[in-house]
Write a protein that holds these residues in place. Sequence first.
Motif, short mmCIF file in Angstrom:
data_model
loop_
_atom_site.label_atom_id
_atom_site.label_comp_id
_atom_site.label_asym_id
_atom_site.label_seq_id
_atom_site.Cartn_x
_atom_site.Cartn_y
_atom_site.Cartn_z
N LEU A 67 23.29 5.54 27.43
CA LEU A 67 23.79 4.18 27.25
C LEU A 67 23.97 3.50 28.61
CD1 LEU A 67 25.16 1.99 25.35
CD2 LEU A 67 27.33 3.05 26.05
N LEU A 68 23.37 2.33 28.77
CA LEU A 68 23.48 1.62 30.03
C LEU A 68 24.21 0.30 29.81
CD1 LEU A 68 22.68 1.43 33.03
CD2 LEU A 68 20.52 0.38 32.31
N VAL A 69 25.40 0.18 30.39
CA VAL A 69 26.17 -1.06 30.27
C VAL A 69 26.10 -1.79 31.60
CG1 VAL A 69 28.43 -2.05 29.73
CG2 VAL A 69 27.75 0.14 28.70
N ILE A 70 25.58 -3.01 31.59
CA ILE A 70 25.52 -3.75 32.86
C ILE A 70 26.27 -5.07 32.76
CG2 ILE A 70 23.30 -2.73 33.54
CD1 ILE A 70 22.01 -5.44 32.84
N ASN A 71 26.78 -5.46 33.92
CA ASN A 71 27.48 -6.72 34.02
C ASN A 71 26.45 -7.83 34.22
OD1 ASN A 71 29.01 -8.94 34.65
ND2 ASN A 71 29.99 -8.03 36.46
N SER A 72 26.04 -8.43 33.12
CA SER A 72 24.92 -9.37 33.21
C SER A 72 25.31 -10.67 33.91
CB SER A 72 24.34 -9.65 31.82
OG SER A 72 25.36 -10.12 30.97
N SER A 73 26.61 -10.90 34.13
CA SER A 73 27.01 -12.09 34.89
C SER A 73 26.49 -12.00 36.32
CB SER A 73 28.53 -12.23 34.96
OG SER A 73 29.09 -12.27 33.68
N LEU A 74 26.48 -10.81 36.89
CA LEU A 74 26.06 -10.66 38.29
C LEU A 74 24.67 -10.05 38.41
CD1 LEU A 74 29.33 -9.38 40.04
CD2 LEU A 74 28.48 -11.73 39.82
N ILE A 75 24.30 -9.20 37.46
CA ILE A 75 23.02 -8.51 37.54
C ILE A 75 21.96 -9.34 36.84
CG2 ILE A 75 21.79 -6.36 37.07
CD1 ILE A 75 24.58 -5.00 36.96
N GLU A 76 21.21 -10.07 37.62
CA GLU A 76 20.22 -10.95 37.01
C GLU A 76 18.99 -10.19 36.57
OE1 GLU A 76 19.60 -14.11 39.77
OE2 GLU A 76 21.70 -14.75 39.64
N GLU A 77 18.61 -9.26 37.47
CA GLU A 77 17.39 -8.51 37.17
C GLU A 77 17.77 -7.23 36.43
OE1 GLU A 77 13.87 -6.90 40.05
OE2 GLU A 77 15.24 -8.44 40.77
N THR A 78 17.54 -7.18 35.15
CA THR A 78 17.90 -6.00 34.38
C THR A 78 17.09 -4.79 34.86
OG1 THR A 78 18.27 -7.41 32.48
CG2 THR A 78 18.08 -5.04 32.05
N PRO A 79 17.78 -3.72 35.21
CA PRO A 79 17.03 -2.56 35.72
C PRO A 79 16.12 -2.00 34.63
CG PRO A 79 19.38 -2.05 35.41
CD PRO A 79 19.22 -3.52 35.20
N LYS A 80 14.93 -1.59 35.04
CA LYS A 80 13.98 -1.03 34.08
C LYS A 80 14.28 0.45 33.89
CE LYS A 80 10.73 -4.53 34.14
NZ LYS A 80 11.98 -5.31 33.99
N ASP B 150 13.49 3.37 31.08
CA ASP B 150 12.82 3.68 29.80
C ASP B 150 13.80 4.41 28.89
OD1 ASP B 150 10.63 2.70 31.07
OD2 ASP B 150 9.86 4.70 31.62
N ASP B 151 13.63 4.18 27.64
CA ASP B 151 14.33 4.97 26.64
C ASP B 151 15.84 5.05 26.89
OD1 ASP B 151 14.80 6.51 24.49
OD2 ASP B 151 14.00 8.38 25.34
N CYS B 152 16.45 3.87 26.92
CA CYS B 152 17.91 3.87 27.01
C CYS B 152 18.46 2.81 26.08
CB CYS B 152 18.38 3.60 28.42
SG CYS B 152 18.33 1.87 28.87
N ARG B 153 19.73 2.92 25.77
CA ARG B 153 20.38 1.88 24.99
C ARG B 153 21.05 0.93 25.97
NH1 ARG B 153 24.52 3.72 21.75
NH2 ARG B 153 24.78 5.54 23.11
N LEU B 154 20.58 -0.30 26.00
CA LEU B 154 21.07 -1.25 27.01
C LEU B 154 22.09 -2.21 26.42
CD1 LEU B 154 20.68 -2.47 29.91
CD2 LEU B 154 19.01 -4.01 28.84
N LEU B 155 23.21 -2.34 27.11
CA LEU B 155 24.21 -3.34 26.71
C LEU B 155 24.43 -4.30 27.86
CD1 LEU B 155 26.99 -1.25 24.89
CD2 LEU B 155 25.24 -2.75 23.88
N LYS B 156 24.08 -5.58 27.66
CA LYS B 156 24.30 -6.57 28.69
C LYS B 156 25.61 -7.29 28.40
CE LYS B 156 19.71 -8.10 29.97
NZ LYS B 156 18.87 -9.29 29.90
N VAL B 157 26.56 -7.14 29.28
CA VAL B 157 27.86 -7.76 29.05
C VAL B 157 28.13 -8.77 30.16
CG1 VAL B 157 30.34 -7.31 28.80
CG2 VAL B 157 28.66 -5.59 28.03
N PRO B 158 28.23 -10.04 29.81
CA PRO B 158 28.49 -11.06 30.85
C PRO B 158 29.97 -11.02 31.23
CG PRO B 158 28.31 -12.09 28.70
CD PRO B 158 28.13 -10.63 28.47
N ALA B 159 30.34 -9.98 31.95
CA ALA B 159 31.76 -9.67 32.10
C ALA B 159 32.51 -10.73 32.89
CB ALA B 159 31.91 -8.29 32.76
N ASN B 160 31.86 -11.27 33.94
CA ASN B 160 32.56 -12.30 34.71
C ASN B 160 32.76 -13.56 33.89
OD1 ASN B 160 31.47 -10.42 36.74
ND2 ASN B 160 32.43 -11.87 38.17
N ASP B 161 31.76 -13.85 33.04
CA ASP B 161 31.89 -15.03 32.21
C ASP B 161 33.01 -14.84 31.20
OD1 ASP B 161 29.68 -16.26 33.49
OD2 ASP B 161 28.36 -14.93 32.35
#
Lengths: 67, 67, 365, 365, 181, 181, 259, 259
Positions: free
Chosen positions: F90-103, F105-116
């Motif tokens: 499971l990959l949780v990223i802070n999409s407010s700051l991380i613009e380029e989603t890391p590539k 393979d084969d993961c469950r991605l959660l983009k959370v705009p945490a700062n927003d």
Amino acid sequence: MPRVVIDAEICKGCVLCVEFCPRDALEMSDATNSRGHHPAVLRDDEKCTGCAVCALVCPGVCIEVYR
Amino acid sequence: MPRVVIDAEICKGCVLCVEFCPRDALEMSDATNSRGHHPAVLRDDEKCTGCAVCALVCPGVCIEVYR
Amino acid sequence: MSETADTRKSVFISGNEATAEGGIAGGCRHFFGYPITPQNEIPEYMSEHLPEIGGVYLQAESEVAAINMVYGAAAAGARVMTTSSSPGIALMQEGLSYMLGSELPAVFVNMVRGGPGLGNIAAAQSDYWLATRGAGHGDGRCITLTPYSVQELHDFTAGAFEIADRYQNIVMVLADAILATMMEPCELIPRRDLPLPDRPYAVGPHDRSERERNIINSLWIDFDVMEAVNLRIEERYTRAGEEITDWEEFGSDDPQIMLCAYGISARICESVVMRADEAGVRLRLIRPRTVFPFPTEPIRRWAERVDATLVVELSMGQFVEDVRLAVEGSCPVELLARSGGNMPTPGDVLQKVREVARHVGVAAK
Amino acid sequence: MSETADTRKSVFISGNEATAEGGIAGGCRHFFGYPITPQNEIPEYMSEHLPEIGGVYLQAESEVAAINMVYGAAAAGARVMTTSSSPGIALMQEGLSYMLGSELPAVFVNMVRGGPGLGNIAAAQSDYWLATRGAGHGDGRCITLTPYSVQELHDFTAGAFEIADRYQNIVMVLADAILATMMEPCELIPRRDLPLPDRPYAVGPHDRSERERNIINSLWIDFDVMEAVNLRIEERYTRAGEEITDWEEFGSDDPQIMLCAYGISARICESVVMRADEAGVRLRLIRPRTVFPFPTEPIRRWAERVDATLVVELSMGQFVEDVRLAVEGSCPVELLARSGGNMPTPGDVLQKVREVARHVGVAAK
Amino acid sequence: MREELFMAGIGGQGVNLAGQFIGRAGMDAGLNVSWVPIYSPEVRGGSSTCTIVLTDRRVASPTSEHPTSMVLMDPTAARRFAANLTTGGLLVINSSLIEETPKVDDCRLLKVPANDIAAEIGNDRTVNMALIGAWAAGTEVLTAEDVARSLREMLPERHHVHMPDNERALERGAEIARETR
Amino acid sequence: MREELFMAGIGGQGVNLAGQFIGRAGMDAGLNVSWVPIYSPEVRGGSSTCTIVLTDRRVASPTSEHPTSMVLMDPTAARRFAANLTTGGLLVINSSLIEETPKVDDCRLLKVPANDIAAEIGNDRTVNMALIGAWAAGTEVLTAEDVARSLREMLPERHHVHMPDNERALERGAEIARETR
Amino acid sequence: MAEEKLINRYPDALTDVEMRYCPGCTHGTAHRLVAEVIDELGVRDRTVTIATVGCSVFAYEYFDTDAVQAAHGRGPAVATGIKRVHPDSVVFTYQGDGDLASIGMGEIVHAAARGENFTVIFINNAVFGMTQGQMAPTTLMGQKTTTSPRGRTAEEAGWPIRVCELLDTLEGPAFIAREALSTPQRIRSAKRSIKRAFETQLAGRGFSLVELLSSCWTWWDMEPVEAIYHIENTMTEHFPLRIFRDCLTGQSEEVDSNA
Amino acid sequence: MAEEKLINRYPDALTDVEMRYCPGCTHGTAHRLVAEVIDELGVRDRTVTIATVGCSVFAYEYFDTDAVQAAHGRGPAVATGIKRVHPDSVVFTYQGDGDLASIGMGEIVHAAARGENFTVIFINNAVFGMTQGQMAPTTLMGQKTTTSPRGRTAEEAGWPIRVCELLDTLEGPAFIAREALSTPQRIRSAKRSIKRAFETQLAGRGFSLVELLSSCWTWWDMEPVEAIYHIENTMTEHFPLRIFRDCLTGQSEEVDSNA
Ligand SMILES: Cc1ncc(C[n+]2csc(CCOP(=O)(O)OP(=O)(O)O)c2C)c(N)n1
Ligand SMILES: Cc1ncc(C[n+]2csc(CCOP(=O)(O)OP(=O)(O)O)c2C)c(N)n1
Ligand code: SF4
Ligand code: SF4
Ligand code: SF4
Ligand code: SF4
């Protein structure tokens, strides 16, 4: 009469008491003690006033003064 | 005309330059640099005399003053 | 009592003075130290002689300061040494570690005295671990030389500078209170102006067009860089093991018991070997002249041929561990340990030899 | 973040805080120390808590001063401790030797960081020799405990005071930067007012009709007296070997390869044992909880039954020597050494296990 | 050949220096030699001892369990050490200070009234010389002249004025040894 | 069951504290847990990472080679660490700051705009909460409530005023996770 | 005839172990004075002597009190440890200039700065006696020692340190005095200061130190008596005698040598 | 329009490595001043920077000179070693108050007493910054730190040490000054003293030291600007600004803050 007793076995013959005796009442003995030192002795009973300056300056802590 | 150049990437937003500018010519920017700091910026071109006090107090060594 | 001449010449000289003169012959021109018995004649000798030949003698305020002055001087490219005795060497442990981490060469002499604590000023070998396993925290180690005569004190100290340079590492000369204070004939190596080896790393005035700035440092936040330092150091130790491991052997070519001892203990054991017939046991003495690197290979070789090994040391069982690591079970290893200034006589050792012989079933008188 | 209560209670707490609270639970009421990363939370915790319970926290001007304050407090009969990390412990070497020579109990904690020199503040085990062979000059040694979890840091520190008293010797708790800073659940031993053990040797106000004057000293000019001290100390170590040697075993009852590791390395090896089937090799981990005295006997016993031993340590080959001394040739001993803050992963160890298996002809996946 | 000479006295009697002269003389005579002191901790006073080994083989151990000869300069030394002498060894004592001759079976005893000799010569510093003169003549490992020569070599120039006194003391000691034989 | 959570961000984002809350919550949920920080040497700024292990067996190694889940809070962390995730993790990223989603393979991605989210809530300090709320709901090892409870236990009384904000952020994060599923 | 009275009792606080100092070495005098003060104050059984490393290393044999032998220079740290455990004890360190002013500089400054409540007897004899007469931080300019064989020069070794003046810049000390063990008058004055120092400690006022200019004729290469005059005539020039601070009187004054 | 001129050149003696201090930490200011002085004196290529242990441990990365990283507190000993090998080098140590006044007290006093010919830049920020804000020997009375959580008390920890006053009792130092990195005027004055210190060294006159009262707002628990006023208003009370000694002018004077 004041009396000075010097422990001749402990005395290391440093001459400080002789030097500082205000009445010049002490002298160094010719004899040697078992450690090879010439101890100090009272030269002149008459002169000693029992001021204990000799004991005050003696680093060997080997002088007793009676008065 | 005097000119102040603040390296916005290096600036750590400590506010010292703003505090000590004798002409109140600087202010903190709302923008964040890549390290997350709000850098200082020149608020008012007119006021700056190029005295370089800002540079003198800047611990980040990130201000250049031209005159 | 030293005599300096163009040709090697025998003088009758104390171990301390021979050590000091050895340092000078080895090119040492900077000495920083703090007095401690039984090696006071070394700083005294240096304070007399170094200024005369353009060198620097400086009495540090403590051993801690001394080692750090040595660090500074070594960083500046000098051939530098300090000397002390057990408690003083203990105080230098942090500084030694810095020098090893910064890969700087320097020579240290430890005239070991009885311990622990203030102990006494008699001969002991109880800083064996401090020398071979010490050097403070971290994995660095001192290359450790173990002279057993005034001549060797002189020669090893002189030679230590070359070794220190070759491996960019501290060299420790490990002796004891008897070797320090005894007098023996000694052929002195003539003093000469030795050209300093190239020290591209050293700090000091320079021309930027000729070299970049130099930094002497042991701080490496990055794990990989720090590990690389340790691997580089380790690699040097491996190389030193191949190149400078040194020992002497003495006695029967077909021994039943191997004696292992270094320094002053080895001299007692020499006497024992010379009297081996009294015990009716064939003996061979292996005497390490370096204990780090350790002469593992010859000891292992003989261990496979003898019935037992007897270690003699003036400590409670330090050196014996290195022997055990070398022997690795090939034969029983026994220990004759004395301490606190006491030394076994050759007679005591012979007695123990008989005992060991009995344990392993060798027929002894 | 600590919670003190009357009954044991699990708290989620850092190694440093658990260590400090362990000291308090063990009866420590006097702490002298000098800050150094990664163990700053210990003095901070002590400065907060000790004064509240009538104890003394004093920040020494240096580690050299700290150890000598500890020496004074121990001479005065207190339960006393200090804590530091590698360079600081190196600076304490002379003082440690004095304490051992004077036969005074105290507890030291070393949260080891990368070295040599200033190194870094990451986890390392490269003070193994400093702990087990160090204690400055002379033959004295530190009884050395090697916790591998926050709970053990707490328990061992608390228990160390008893051990120090029993053998009138320093006890060193040897851990590392990870154990120091990590948090885990920990059952805290409740604080209570522990009666001080009888300390007939301690100095302080007294009644001459009740005892003669006491002298704390490590200076013994007379060789025989000095040697007697060493023999007495040695005898205590032998006794400690019989009484407190401690280790844990984990894994197969019919192992092909024995893993030896302590502290944080042992936790990695636990993971390896749990994944042993991946390599298809039967593994057993022997994890010393004391390294001086060393669990020679169990290691030797298993060494005779396995095909090989693999030692994992965060140093360049220190701990492995004690394992070799225990194994004494009964089976090959191989080493996986990392340093500088780097640690092998369980995967790395498994890889090495396969390699070792190949070397000794064990069929592995 | 291996001579193990043990010397003991109290500080100020020149025990160590005398031992060093012998060591140096031995070296000059082509022997392997060593000299080992054992100091006591006090700066002044206290006992002072040293061991000199003279041999044509390796010196090996520079200390001695049962010395082949001894020079003992004061009563305490005589009491403490004499018994260690090897059977048939040479025992030189300063009979000026040692009133009670130590009982040592089977030894060659030389009583040298060294303080008296020094007094005769009028030079307090020659006490040790008379004793080692006797030792030299007694053991015949070195001659009194060998020792005198090493003295000249080792003493700083400014002390050479004492050489005649030293030589006389050495010679007087040697005479006593020859007479005793 | 063994969850290895790796968290990374820059100083001030509350990476370590968030990790500790999870650790504590795990403990309270009866799991064996550990929390390990790796600091960088600078007092302020620099990267900040920690690893939390939650398991019903021995924790054993408290570090992780290939974490089963990750919470990455800034672009540098995303670049440096994302690839280490275990397959299917499971990959949780802070999409407010991380613009380029890391590539990955084969993961469950959660983009959370945490700062927003934090800005919405009006509390800068809740950035980390939104992320671990998402993590909790994403892994189901713990619930957002578990984490909230540990927060209450660990935070000093005077910070309890922030609890409602924290809980809202946790819940928002969890929601996003549930939506993404 | 009146009954004869012993007017200088051998101090209770000294054992009968004979002191192993050189003949005429003022270490002996200093020991006697301290012991007399301990007797007069009646504190022998709560006194802990800290013997340090130097010729006085055996002080634990000479003072008839509890005692701890401290590592070279570390007496003040050891004293701190003891005093923090037993605030009701009376603790003094006895330190030479090598011990206190060379290797032990850090410890003495910090104990003084902390105002630790113990007493320091500081024997300044301008050399390292025990280790055979090397230069000390208090060695006078031009003085020959075994490690300044051509005499101390500023270029090689700098200037002698005045410890009292240095510590007098701190707020922690409650009593600081420099006295000389030279003439009878000076010795009397020295005893007064030693007593004052112990009284300061007993009053719980903090750090007290008495520097005693002392003789080491052995390494000064003088006769014992000559050395006494050297203290009086030469040492006092660089090391002025003075009560630098006395918290009990609030005074700072020159030592009156004729008192 | 006249040609535009850059009036504050980035110092040659600083590398372009970005300094890792907290925002507003005056370590950065101190670095800049020292670097400017090195530039002005044209000695960069004979300068050896001694980085010590504290927040400024990476000074070897920031100063574009030869450099040696010294063990905690031992900078002056290391500098001594270097300077005795290369008397023609220009050596300075850069030390915090933990480094210089706590663990390194022995080394600084002795280097000063010997009059070693190097320069010390002494950053007094009244705490141990790097190790997270513990009490320092210069921590003010009542000041809260991570190891004096209830505020520094004399009973527990004694009084703060004034290093300049302490060293001013010695004969070795040739230049001693205390300055503050607070207001622009103070910073200008600080630079003058730093330059003076280096000039002293270049003239071969011996030991020089400039104490700089500095901020550590992070552990003082203040805002950066607030911390600057704390220096100016509070620290200077206990640590008066002054040129204690200047061998080149023979003067001792109060620092003129309006100069
Ligand atoms: C760590 C350590 N370093 C050095 C020594 C050696 N040492 C013993 S006494 C002494 C100096 C003594 O001088 P001082 O303190 O002036 O006392 P004095 O002998 O003159 O009375 C030294 C350097 C030691 N014992 N321990
Ligand atoms: C021997 C040793 N002890 C302790 C430390 C830990 N340590 C590093 S920096 C420091 C104190 C730094 O304080 P200061 O000198 O005032 O500098 P600042 O960080 O405030 O600039 C300490 C105690 C160390 N590195 N080495
Ligand atoms: S002062 Fe004392 S030791 Fe010296 S000669 Fe007189 S009695 Fe003897
Ligand atoms: S003083 Fe410098 S670092 Fe601080 S805000 Fe101004 S420009 Fe930025
Ligand atoms: S050497 Fe000096 S200080 Fe030591 S006892 Fe002799 S005279 Fe006194
Ligand atoms: S912790 Fe303090 S001294 Fe260190 S960089 Fe930050 S503000 Fe500066």
